[in-house]
Each structure stands twice: as structure tokens, then as C-alpha cells.
Design a protein around this motif. Structure first.
Motif, PDB file in Angstrom:
ATOM      1  N   GLU A 160      21.799  42.387 -33.697  1.00 11.01           N
ATOM      2  CA  GLU A 160      21.600  41.885 -35.059  1.00 11.01           C
ATOM      3  C   GLU A 160      20.119  41.790 -35.383  1.00 11.01           C
ATOM      4  OE1 GLU A 160      24.335  41.406 -36.992  1.00 11.01           O
ATOM      5  OE2 GLU A 160      25.283  42.217 -35.189  1.00 11.01           O
ATOM      6  N   ALA A 161      19.305  41.603 -34.340  1.00 12.93           N
ATOM      7  CA  ALA A 161      17.851  41.483 -34.519  1.00 12.93           C
ATOM      8  C   ALA A 161      17.195  41.514 -33.142  1.00 12.93           C
ATOM      9  CB  ALA A 161      17.498  40.186 -35.249  1.00 12.93           C
ATOM     10  N   VAL A 162      15.889  41.777 -33.152  1.00  7.75           N
ATOM     11  CA  VAL A 162      15.074  41.714 -31.939  1.00  7.75           C
ATOM     12  C   VAL A 162      13.896  40.795 -32.239  1.00  7.75           C
ATOM     13  CG1 VAL A 162      13.696  43.003 -30.255  1.00  7.75           C
ATOM     14  CG2 VAL A 162      15.725  44.069 -31.303  1.00  7.75           C
ATOM     15  N   LEU A 163      13.664  39.847 -31.352  1.00  8.47           N
ATOM     16  CA  LEU A 163      12.568  38.894 -31.525  1.00  8.47           C
ATOM     17  C   LEU A 163      11.642  39.024 -30.328  1.00  8.47           C
ATOM     18  CD1 LEU A 163      11.715  36.674 -33.543  1.00  8.47           C
ATOM     19  CD2 LEU A 163      12.892  35.025 -32.086  1.00  8.47           C
ATOM     20  N   PHE A 164      10.466  39.613 -30.554  1.00  9.04           N
ATOM     21  CA  PHE A 164       9.545  39.941 -29.461  1.00  9.04           C
ATOM     22  C   PHE A 164       8.326  39.023 -29.540  1.00  9.04           C
ATOM     23  CE2 PHE A 164       8.536  43.888 -26.776  1.00  9.04           C
ATOM     24  CZ  PHE A 164       7.705  43.172 -25.929  1.00  9.04           C
ATOM     25  N   ASP A 165       8.369  37.938 -28.766  1.00  8.17           N
ATOM     26  CA  ASP A 165       7.247  36.998 -28.705  1.00  8.17           C
ATOM     27  C   ASP A 165       6.269  37.489 -27.642  1.00  8.17           C
ATOM     28  OD1 ASP A 165       5.502  34.835 -28.313  1.00  8.17           O
ATOM     29  OD2 ASP A 165       7.054  33.383 -28.859  1.00  8.17           O
ATOM     30  N   THR A 166       5.101  37.957 -28.065  1.00  6.60           N
ATOM     31  CA  THR A 166       4.151  38.547 -27.121  1.00  6.60           C
ATOM     32  C   THR A 166       3.566  37.514 -26.163  1.00  6.60           C
ATOM     33  OG1 THR A 166       2.416  38.369 -28.820  1.00  6.60           O
ATOM     34  CG2 THR A 166       3.543  40.484 -28.609  1.00  6.60           C
ATOM     35  N   ASN A 167       3.717  36.221 -26.473  1.00 13.89           N
ATOM     36  CA  ASN A 167       3.273  35.187 -25.527  1.00 13.89           C
ATOM     37  C   ASN A 167       4.052  35.253 -24.217  1.00 13.89           C
ATOM     38  OD1 ASN A 167       1.304  34.084 -27.174  1.00 13.89           O
ATOM     39  ND2 ASN A 167       2.671  32.564 -28.071  1.00 13.89           N
ATOM     40  N   PHE A 168       5.283  35.761 -24.277  1.00 12.09           N
ATOM     41  CA  PHE A 168       6.108  35.846 -23.075  1.00 12.09           C
ATOM     42  C   PHE A 168       5.552  36.838 -22.059  1.00 12.09           C
ATOM     43  CE2 PHE A 168      10.276  34.510 -25.398  1.00 12.09           C
ATOM     44  CZ  PHE A 168       9.809  33.206 -25.458  1.00 12.09           C
ATOM     45  N   LEU A 169       4.679  37.735 -22.501  1.00 12.97           N
ATOM     46  CA  LEU A 169       4.148  38.754 -21.599  1.00 12.97           C
ATOM     47  C   LEU A 169       3.060  38.221 -20.680  1.00 12.97           C
ATOM     48  CD1 LEU A 169       3.902  41.839 -24.024  1.00 12.97           C
ATOM     49  CD2 LEU A 169       5.848  41.060 -22.647  1.00 12.97           C
ATOM     50  N   THR A 170       2.563  37.024 -20.959  1.00  9.81           N
ATOM     51  CA  THR A 170       1.420  36.507 -20.193  1.00  9.81           C
ATOM     52  C   THR A 170       1.772  36.227 -18.739  1.00  9.81           C
ATOM     53  OG1 THR A 170       1.912  34.245 -20.891  1.00  9.81           O
ATOM     54  CG2 THR A 170       0.365  35.498 -22.252  1.00  9.81           C
ATOM     55  N   THR A 171       3.047  36.056 -18.441  1.00 10.28           N
ATOM     56  CA  THR A 171       3.449  35.724 -17.067  1.00 10.28           C
ATOM     57  C   THR A 171       3.869  36.955 -16.256  1.00 10.28           C
ATOM     58  OG1 THR A 171       5.691  35.260 -17.865  1.00 10.28           O
ATOM     59  CG2 THR A 171       4.181  33.394 -17.681  1.00 10.28           C
ATOM     60  N   LEU A 172       3.750  38.144 -16.845  1.00  9.78           N
ATOM     61  CA  LEU A 172       4.223  39.341 -16.154  1.00  9.78           C
ATOM     62  C   LEU A 172       3.318  39.724 -14.985  1.00  9.78           C
ATOM     63  CD1 LEU A 172       5.228  41.808 -19.042  1.00  9.78           C
ATOM     64  CD2 LEU A 172       6.719  40.375 -17.640  1.00  9.78           C
ATOM     65  N   PRO A 173       3.890  40.103 -13.842  1.00  8.17           N
ATOM     66  CA  PRO A 173       3.086  40.640 -12.738  1.00  8.17           C
ATOM     67  C   PRO A 173       2.656  42.065 -13.045  1.00  8.17           C
ATOM     68  CG  PRO A 173       5.419  40.678 -12.169  1.00  8.17           C
ATOM     69  CD  PRO A 173       5.309  39.964 -13.490  1.00  8.17           C
ATOM     70  N   ALA A 174       1.709  42.579 -12.262  1.00  6.97           N
ATOM     71  CA  ALA A 174       1.138  43.909 -12.505  1.00  6.97           C
ATOM     72  C   ALA A 174       2.200  44.997 -12.510  1.00  6.97           C
ATOM     73  CB  ALA A 174       0.077  44.213 -11.450  1.00  6.97           C
ATOM     74  N   ARG A 175       3.172  44.905 -11.612  1.00  7.60           N
ATOM     75  CA  ARG A 175       4.211  45.949 -11.542  1.00  7.60           C
ATOM     76  C   ARG A 175       4.998  46.035 -12.848  1.00  7.60           C
ATOM     77  NH1 ARG A 175       8.347  47.084  -6.635  1.00  7.60           N
ATOM     78  NH2 ARG A 175       6.692  48.562  -6.154  1.00  7.60           N
ATOM     79  N   GLU A 176       5.266  44.895 -13.469  1.00  7.46           N
ATOM     80  CA  GLU A 176       6.013  44.904 -14.732  1.00  7.46           C
ATOM     81  C   GLU A 176       5.193  45.510 -15.865  1.00  7.46           C
ATOM     82  OE1 GLU A 176       9.095  44.298 -15.610  1.00  7.46           O
ATOM     83  OE2 GLU A 176       9.651  43.982 -13.525  1.00  7.46           O
ATOM     84  N   TRP A 177       3.887  45.305 -15.855  1.00  6.06           N
ATOM     85  CA  TRP A 177       3.036  45.946 -16.858  1.00  6.06           C
ATOM     86  C   TRP A 177       3.077  47.471 -16.689  1.00  6.06           C
ATOM     87  CZ3 TRP A 177       0.828  44.235 -21.182  1.00  6.06           C
ATOM     88  CH2 TRP A 177       0.696  42.848 -21.348  1.00  6.06           C
ATOM     89  N   ARG A 178       3.009  47.930 -15.437  1.00  3.56           N
ATOM     90  CA  ARG A 178       3.085  49.378 -15.203  1.00  3.56           C
ATOM     91  C   ARG A 178       4.440  49.925 -15.626  1.00  3.56           C
ATOM     92  NH1 ARG A 178       0.318  47.957 -10.410  1.00  3.56           N
ATOM     93  NH2 ARG A 178       2.248  48.083  -9.187  1.00  3.56           N
ATOM     94  N   SER A 179       5.484  49.166 -15.335  1.00  2.00           N
ATOM     95  CA  SER A 179       6.821  49.621 -15.673  1.00  2.00           C
ATOM     96  C   SER A 179       6.972  49.804 -17.177  1.00  2.00           C
ATOM     97  CB  SER A 179       7.862  48.622 -15.150  1.00  2.00           C
ATOM     98  OG  SER A 179       9.158  49.165 -15.217  1.00  2.00           O
ATOM     99  N   GLY A 180       6.493  48.844 -17.941  1.00  2.00           N
ATOM    100  CA  GLY A 180       6.617  48.933 -19.395  1.00  2.00           C
ATOM    101  C   GLY A 180       5.690  49.942 -20.027  1.00  2.00           C
TER     102      GLY A 180
END
Length: 365
Positions: A160-180
């Protein structure tokens, strides 16, 4: 906050992007999910301690249930799917209920598949918490894995919708940044050479700098939305989004989803697809600078499963794009322009051997 409208034949819905976007959740449900009777939040064991309570605080006016799955690709399984359906039944969710997928791609795919099939389909909202989920949360492809291959069981079920809060990305480890980020690079390669040039000229390391992050995510989602809008059910150009995925999924499956992330496997798959494209088209597609940039960002070009050429080939034959056991792969005509081509088994094996030799001779990792 930026808003992008995804327009498909079956549904139109908003993607809201920005810092603190989660504060709009209550209003978004009122607007996008009228007569919501109750809410089931599906999240995982990594995300729940970080953000579950914050999301529940935005839902004080609703009856809210939560189901926390083990973090990791192994949760995209028939077993977890059955558990989720059973939990929804025990919560007595009706057809006016809402499922919220709070997490990365695994959570979104599993929660979306549960929503698509529970009571023959109920509504759901995606709240991505990883960079990778910028891709998986948009477009309505939901599903789970099978022991014979990735994403072989699933459905098309738009949120129905997508809500992308970019603050949630601050806790990502390096591997997740590479993955995305691998999926973001992919969008430039298949659809927008100018976007690729922007990325390669401005992103020198991961994580992406805060001042560039919003712009990068917005353009990536715009490109995904354009493709989905033209081809919702992957009958044509949406297949181009699978650049790197034929080999990438095979690497993931052969490693049993343990030693490499989705985006890291896809990046190896893209490098291979580029080399295969150049061999097929008999011309250069990218310059040496591309490979230097990818290595600079921390991607490995090698994985031990590359030594299992025969097994990888069999895994590749399970890819959804294939017909009658004939492998079809997304190749590049040039940077920014993709094509889907039938590729013979022997050519794939020959190019895997060439790719392995190239990796060993040209990169340091």
C-alpha cells in the motif's frame, strides 16, 4: 521528505523517503489503509531491538501484534512462512488487517508473501531498514527460497506504501552497505549511464556520505519505479533488473546463504556478466576504472564457490528467467543499456574459466 509515486497496472502507491519519515506512519495508514482492523509487525532479531518499539509508538491507535523472525536469509523458507501464517491466524487477523514489514529484504519478501496469501491476500506496508531494501521494497515481488534455488516460490503483491526512514541506515554494518549499493550500481549500468557516472565520480567509499545519500536513494527508486511501471510482472524489461543475479543467486545458494551477502554475490555476478557481455558483443563495455572503483568500495571479486563451475551451472539453470533448461542472462550492450540473451552452457563454462583467470591475475582481493 521526498515522495515518489509507483504506478503499475494493478496499483498506484507512494514511496516516502527522508530522515524521520517514520513519524508519518500513523497518518500514512489512515490515508493508505482505510478501515484497518489490526496490525501485525513482522521484523527480525537484528531490527527488533533497534526500531520495533519506535514503530509501535506510532501505532497507539491500533491493535498491534509482533512476530520476530531469526535474522538472515535462512528465514526466507517454507518453515518460517508456515509459522507466520499460523501466527497471523492465532492473532485472528481479518481481511481488513495490515501487515507491516519492518526490516531488510528478507523480512520484506517473507512478510509480503504472507500478506499475499493470507486469507487470499491482505494489505501490507514496507518499512525498509537497509540500503538493499530500497530495491526489494518497491515493485511487489515477494517470496521465499527453496533448497533448489532462490526466490522460486512467490507472488506479485504490491504494498500500500513504502516508508523509507534514512535514519534507520545509521546502524548498518559495512557488509550491508555493500549489499545494498551493489543494486544501486546495477540500476545505473542497465538504465542510466549518467547516474552511473555520478556514482563512480562521487561515491569514493561506503557508507555513502549523508549529504549524498538521499539523492542516491531517490534516483535509484525512481529508476526502479519506472521499470516496474512499464513491466509489473516481469514480462519484458523488468528482467533487466536481474543483471548479475543469475550467477549471484547461484553463488548464494551454493554457499547456503552463509558466507556472502546478496549484494556481494550480485556484484560478482555483475562483473561476470560484464565480461560475458564483452565476449559476446566483442567490444569493451566498461573501462578499467570501473573495476578499480568497485575494489576501492571494498567488494571481493572472488568467492570459493567459483571453483564449482558445474554446480553453479546447474544452479543457474534454476533461474526464473530460463525456459526449457536454456539459460537466459541479462547482458549489457553498453553502459546504461541492457538486453536479455540466451546463452549456451558451454559458453557460460568457458567464460567462468576466463573470469576466474582474470580475477586471479588482475585484482588483489
Amino acid at each position: 521528505m521526498e515522495t515518489i509515486e509507483v504506478k503499475t497496472k494493478s496499483k498506484q502507491y507512494p514511496v516516502h523517503i527522508g530522515e524521520g519519515a517514520i513519524s508519518k506512519l500513523g497518518h500514512l495508514i489512515e490515508e493508505s489503509v482505510p478501515r484497518c482492523s489490526s496490525i501485525l509487525i513482522i521484523t527480525d532479531s537484528n531490527v527488533a531491538p533497534l526500531y520495533l518499539q519506535q514503530v509501535k509508538m506510532e501505532l497507539k491507535d491500533y491493535q498491534v501484534y509482533k512476530w520476530v523472525i531469526p535474522a538472515g536469509e535462512s528465514s526466507k523458507s517454507l518453515r518460517e512462512y508456515e509459522k507466520g501464517i499460523t501466527y497471523a491466524l492465532r492473532c485472528q487477523l481479518d481481511r481488513n488487517a495490515l501487515i507491516i514489514a519492518l526490516g531488510g529484504g528478507v523480512v520484506g519478501d517473507l512478510a509480503g508473501f504472507i500478506a499475499s496469501s493470507y486469507l487470499r491476500g491482505i494489505r501490507f506496508i514496507q518499512i525498509p531498514t537497509t540500503l538493499l531494501a530500497h530495491d526489494s521494497s518497491v515493485g511487489g515481488k515477494v517470496g521465499i527460497n527453496h533448497s533448489l534455488g532462490k526466490n522460486l516460490i512467490g507472488a506479485f503483491h504490491q504494498p500500500e506504501a513504502v516508508l523509507f526512514d534514512t535514519n534507520f541506515l545509521t546502524t548498518l554494518p559495512a557488509r550491508e552497505w555493500r549489499s545494498g549499493f551493489a543494486e544501486i550500481v546495477k540500476l545505473g549500468l542497465i538504465r542510466d549511464a549518467e547516474f552511473y557516472e555520478f556514482l563512480s565520480s562521487n561515491i569514493e567509499s561506503l557508507p555513502v556520505k549523508e549529504e549524498l545519500l538521499g539523492k542516491v536513494i531517490k534516483r535509484a527508486i525512481e529508476l526502479k519505479a519506472e521499470i516496474v511501471g512499464m513491466d509489473e510482472r516481469e514480462a519484458g524489461i523488468r528482467a533487466y533488473l536481474n543483471l548479475g543475479h543469475t550467477l549471484g543467486h547461484a553463488i548464494e545458494a551454493e554457499s547456503r546463504y552463509q558466507s556472502i551477502s546478496h549484494g556481494e554475490a550480485v556484484m560478482i555476478g555483475m562483473l561476470y556478466a560484464i565480461k560475458l557481455s564483452e565476449a559476446s558483443m566483442k567490444r569493451k563495455i566498461v573501462t578499467k576504472r570501473f573495476y578499480q572503483w568497485i575494489e576501492q568500495l571494498g567488494y571481493a571479486f572472488w568467492h570459493p564457490t567459483l571453483n564449482k563451475s558445474g554446480l553453479l551451472l546447474e544452479r543457474m539453470k534454476q533461474d526464473k528467467k530460463n525456459s526449457r533448461q536454456q539459460i537466459h542472462m541479462v547482458l549489457l550492450k553498453e553502459c546504461g543499456e541492457a538486453t536479455l540473451e540466451k546463452v549456451e552452457d558451454q559458453f557460460i563454462l568457458d567464460q567462468l574459466s576466463s573470469f576466474k583467470a582474470w580475477v586471479r591475475g588482475n585484482v588483489t582481493n
